[in-house]
Scaffold this active site. Sequence first.
Site, PDB file in Angstrom:
ATOM      1  N   LYS A  81      81.228  27.651   4.679  1.00  0.00           N
ATOM      2  CA  LYS A  81      80.777  26.936   3.516  1.00  0.00           C
ATOM      3  C   LYS A  81      81.624  26.696   1.604  1.00  0.00           C
ATOM      4  CE  LYS A  81      76.883  24.989   0.931  1.00  0.00           C
ATOM      5  NZ  LYS A  81      75.432  24.321   0.285  1.00  0.00           N
ATOM      6  N   SER A 156      73.496  20.267   0.982  1.00  0.00           N
ATOM      7  CA  SER A 156      75.056  20.059   0.705  1.00  0.00           C
ATOM      8  C   SER A 156      75.522  20.824   2.045  1.00  0.00           C
ATOM      9  CB  SER A 156      74.223  21.353  -0.710  1.00  0.00           C
ATOM     10  OG  SER A 156      73.665  22.114  -0.419  1.00  0.00           O
ATOM     11  N   SER A 180      69.723  23.076   2.777  1.00  0.00           N
ATOM     12  CA  SER A 180      70.668  22.358   2.593  1.00  0.00           C
ATOM     13  C   SER A 180      71.563  23.667   4.079  1.00  0.00           C
ATOM     14  CB  SER A 180      71.340  23.135   1.697  1.00  0.00           C
ATOM     15  OG  SER A 180      71.410  22.343   0.651  1.00  0.00           O
TER      16      SER A 180
HETATM   17  N1  GLN Z   1      68.813  18.529  -1.261  1.00  0.00           N
HETATM   18  C1  GLN Z   1      68.259  20.036  -2.320  1.00  0.00           C
HETATM   19  C2  GLN Z   1      68.843  20.112  -3.724  1.00  0.00           C
HETATM   20  O1  GLN Z   1      70.097  18.920  -3.431  1.00  0.00           O
HETATM   21  C3  GLN Z   1      68.989  21.381  -1.636  1.00  0.00           C
HETATM   22  C4  GLN Z   1      70.138  22.169  -1.925  1.00  0.00           C
HETATM   23  C5  GLN Z   1      70.138  23.940  -1.365  1.00  0.00           C
HETATM   24  O2  GLN Z   1      69.036  23.981  -0.201  1.00  0.00           O
HETATM   25  N2  GLN Z   1      71.347  23.845  -2.102  1.00  0.00           N
HETATM   26  O3  GLN Z   1      68.799  20.599  -4.411  1.00  0.00           O
END
Ligand code: GLN
Length: 472
Positions: A81, A156, A180
Amino acid sequence: MALSDYSFVNLASVREDLISKKISASDLVELYLKRAEEEDKYNAFLEVFSESARATAASLDQKIASGETIGELVGAIIGLKDNLCYKNHHVGASSKILEGFKSLYTATAVQRLIDQDAIIIGRLNCDEFAMGSSNENSAYGVVKNPIDPSLVPGGSSGGSAASVAAGLCMASLGSDTGGSIRQPASFTGLVGLKPTYGRISRYGLIAFASSFDQIGPFTKSVDDSELLYKIMAGKDVLDSTSSIKPIHKERSGQSKFTFAYYEEVINSPGLHPKTKTLFLEKIDALKAAGHKVISTSFPYLEQLVPCYYVLTTAEASSNLGRYDGVHYGARSEASEDIPSTYFNSRTEGFGPEVKRRIMLGTFVLSTGYYDAYYSKGQKVRRLIKDATDDILSKADFLISPTTPHPAFKIGEKANDPIALYLEDIFTVQANLAGNPAISVPMGMTDEGLPLGFQFLGKSFDEKTLFAAASLI
Ligand code: GLN
């Protein structure tokens, strides 16, 4: 064997194929470089590290030829990532503000994979600074879901999910602050693990919300997930929040478990009908196999998402303060003095969602509102942790669907931040409480879209988590 015939089974079998000289590391790298460069119709890769991948493969082939001991991940082609540092390679958290930045060191988790002879193939698109649930917040464009390119891959870590699902790499790393890893794994039919907080060093992970962030793998099987987890886990002097607790050698031999689920979740109107049917079918199958399944309720279900967004935006506003065009981050051309440097660099460098979160976080931390929001959020987090532990004192696992519904259309929720925040309803509890959780595929909708089943386990008990995950 013809190169194009090579099919990936699991990481252990790749290692065997290299040792038995069925295929060479260089052949494998060429095959995957070709795929990543030519077959990425999903915008998953931001950059393919062809030069370093080829060099690593050549040195591995030499190592194998000379009979030296080789690592557990020899031949494993792994994507990162774009928030994980790999020395002398670009890293940018999919943000314009870090455009052109090269890592000065390697993240501990990545280094541990490299030490076991993994080959890092490139960096993968994600939501900017890991903020999002659909990968629509990247400065480099949306990632498409390989199962149906009109759909989001989740976020994400959308590029990490799409690249593995499309066979462009064998496994990948992501980060999970509120889901994410698990949510995109669920949307693309993969296994996604968020380890216990403190289990894997965060050194070299670009911070979003430091008391929530964990690194974890995307894989095609529970076995590969466990293998990568074991290699990355463990104390690191460079991350004082990493735990000294020993890593398991063998998966737990426990064969009968008690599972708890929330009654409210099953009856929630927001649940896709197929999510409900499949989840109930799995519960029946678990019962039929001799496991105990109990229904329970959670007093703070409605507080989970708000508490997560109060605390993570607060931490993000502090963590992202370093990007000012001076200490870190691209400097705006329109910089004349300190205030204009900060203002213009941030205005140009950050995307709208990141700005929204910085402002929210700054607000909840501000003098007049600190007690009303931030301190209260911390107290609610403690209540959530205690209530989670309470459930896990009566059951081995908390189970739920990973997401309320399958992957949605690109653009469908892009203008509705609240709808996107509610995506995280089943995943944020593990991050708020610090517990480990894993998403495994539980079946498909009638349209052929995958859905995930989540196990949330006791802290530092990944050995039982993997045992349970392999049941589904
Ligand atoms: N969807 C969550 C957010 O927008 C999780 C993001 C993540 O785990 N990095 O914060």
